[in-house]
Design an enzyme around this catalytic site. Structure first.
Site, PDB file in Angstrom:
ATOM      1  N   ASP A   1      16.208  57.400 -39.570  1.00  0.00           N
ATOM      2  CA  ASP A   1      17.503  57.532 -40.271  1.00  0.00           C
ATOM      3  C   ASP A   1      17.261  58.066 -41.688  1.00  0.00           C
ATOM      4  OD1 ASP A   1      18.141  54.103 -41.466  1.00  0.00           O
ATOM      5  OD2 ASP A   1      16.238  55.164 -41.120  1.00  0.00           O
TER       6      ASP A   1
ATOM      7  N   HIS B   1       7.878  51.062 -46.633  1.00  0.00           N
ATOM      8  CA  HIS B   1       8.303  50.496 -45.348  1.00  0.00           C
ATOM      9  C   HIS B   1       7.980  51.446 -44.176  1.00  0.00           C
ATOM     10  CE1 HIS B   1      10.411  47.261 -47.396  1.00  0.00           C
ATOM     11  NE2 HIS B   1      11.216  48.095 -48.012  1.00  0.00           N
TER      12      HIS B   1
HETATM   13  O1  RIB Z   1      14.209  47.640 -44.446  1.00  0.00           O
HETATM   14  C1  RIB Z   1      13.639  48.909 -44.632  1.00  0.00           C
HETATM   15  C2  RIB Z   1      14.108  49.862 -43.570  1.00  0.00           C
HETATM   16  O2  RIB Z   1      15.518  50.075 -43.663  1.00  0.00           O
HETATM   17  C3  RIB Z   1      13.492  51.260 -43.720  1.00  0.00           C
HETATM   18  O3  RIB Z   1      13.394  51.864 -42.454  1.00  0.00           O
HETATM   19  C4  RIB Z   1      14.499  51.987 -44.556  1.00  0.00           C
HETATM   20  O4  RIB Z   1      14.464  53.406 -44.342  1.00  0.00           O
HETATM   21  C5  RIB Z   1      15.775  51.425 -44.005  1.00  0.00           C
HETATM   22  O5  RIB Z   1      16.101  52.178 -42.832  1.00  0.00           O
HETATM   23 CA    CA Z   2      14.289  54.124 -42.110  1.00  0.00          CA
END
Ligand code: RIB
Ligand code: CA
Length: 307
Positions: A10, A240
């Site tokens: 995303d 992340h």
């Molecule tokens: O919590 C972090 C996640 O949520 C990552 O994938 C960031 O891009 C959002 O999608």
């Molecule tokens: Ca993400």
């Protein structure tokens, strides 16, 4: 042996960091990208995915996926975290290419069926497309090599709420179906990604390693870090999504615990991921430890392969 990877995404600032990392890592082959709502609307995610691949000079396909969760109303995108168009303050991307005519779920199912045991699905957004793929053809559970998910917070607090990590929160019903399926899952959650912290100076180094693409990453990181400074009082950000891509290709940096994971589907704890030993669902490899220095070093250094 390269890790042949479909990234379900995303994009999204840390998604962009992850996808450019994957393009730079000689141990990874990007089979394709599938897009999903979350940080942005799915139409924006698709446009951004096409743009990232064109920036990297990659011919990989993009298949657009779910515009909303399986059964909940669509929550507003996280524009305060990723910007109105998904890349901080940058204007809407204008890619030349277009997405495939098949859906993300169809692309996931077909890619795994045509390459049984070879494709790793790395999911770095809400898990709606993976749940839809399981519903479309349960055989994907046998055909996929493994599923690596950026999501969850098993032995630590959440980020979008005190209980839940954002990807799981945005579609807990999909997450429950994905984590209950009989396929090999590695969960790369906040338990480890909150250990992998990059201050602004790391993104200066990335820009030095790759002035064009690294400069783009530096630019969008500034918006992301500004958000982190406003909530976490930390002059940097967590890696992340890059952590999940790195875990998929280089699992040696992570230590895991094998346990079934349950998802809270509603209420104030919506999206919470809980270890539930004794549950009748398959065990998940939950990442609980990480060599954060090694992951950061690989992330920053790999950008030397880009321009
Ligand atoms: O919590 C972090 C996640 O949520 C990552 O994938 C960031 O891009 C959002 O999608
Ligand atoms: Ca993400």
């Amino acid at each position: 042996m390269k890790t042949r990877m479909i990234i379900d995404t995303d994009p999204g600032i840390d998604d962009a960091m992850a996808i450019h990392y994957a393009a730079a890592d000689p141990d990874i082959e990007i089979v394709g990208l599938t897009t999903v709502f979350g940080n942005v609307y799915v139409e924006q995610a698709t446009r951004n995915a096409l743009h990232l691949l064109e920036m990297a000079g990659l011919e990989a396909p993009v298949a657009e996926g779910a515009a909303q969760p399986l059964s909940m109303p669509l929550a507003p995108p996280s524009h305060q975290v990723h910007g109105d168009e998904g890349f901080g303050d940058l204007p809407a991307a204008t890619p030349r290419g277009r997405a495939l005519d098949i859906s993300a779920a169809e692309f996931l199912v077909q890619s795994c069926a045509q390459n049984p045991g070879e494709v790793v699905i790395c999911a770095i957004g809400p898990l709606t497309n993976l749940a839809l793929a399981l519903r479309l053809d349960p055989a994907i559970a046998r055909n996929v090599k493994k599923v690596v998910i950026m999501g969850g917070a098993v032995e630590t607090a959440g980020n979008i709420t005190p209980y839940a990590e954002a990807n799981i929160y945005h579609d807990p019903h999909a997450a429950a179906e994905v984590l209950a399926a009989d396929w090999p899952v590695v969960l790369v959650g906040l338990d480890v990604t909150h250990e992998i912290l990059c201050p602004a100076s790391d993104f200066d180094e990335i820009r030095g390693n790759a002035p064009r693409i690294g400069g783009f990453i530096k630019d969008i990181s500034e918006f992301y870090i500004h958000f982190y400074e406003s909530v976490e009082k930390f002059g940097g950000c967590s890696l992340h999504d890059p952590a999940a891509v790195i875990a998929a290709a280089h699992p040696q940096y992570f230590t895991t615990k094998s346990v079934p994971v349950c998802v809270v589907a509603s209420g104030k704890a919506q999206g919470q991921t809980v270890a539930c030993p004794g549950a009748d669902s398959p065990a998940v490899s939950v990442c609980l430890g990480v060599d954060a220095g090694a992951v950061k070093a690989r992330f920053i250094d790999q950008y030397k392969n880009l321009d």
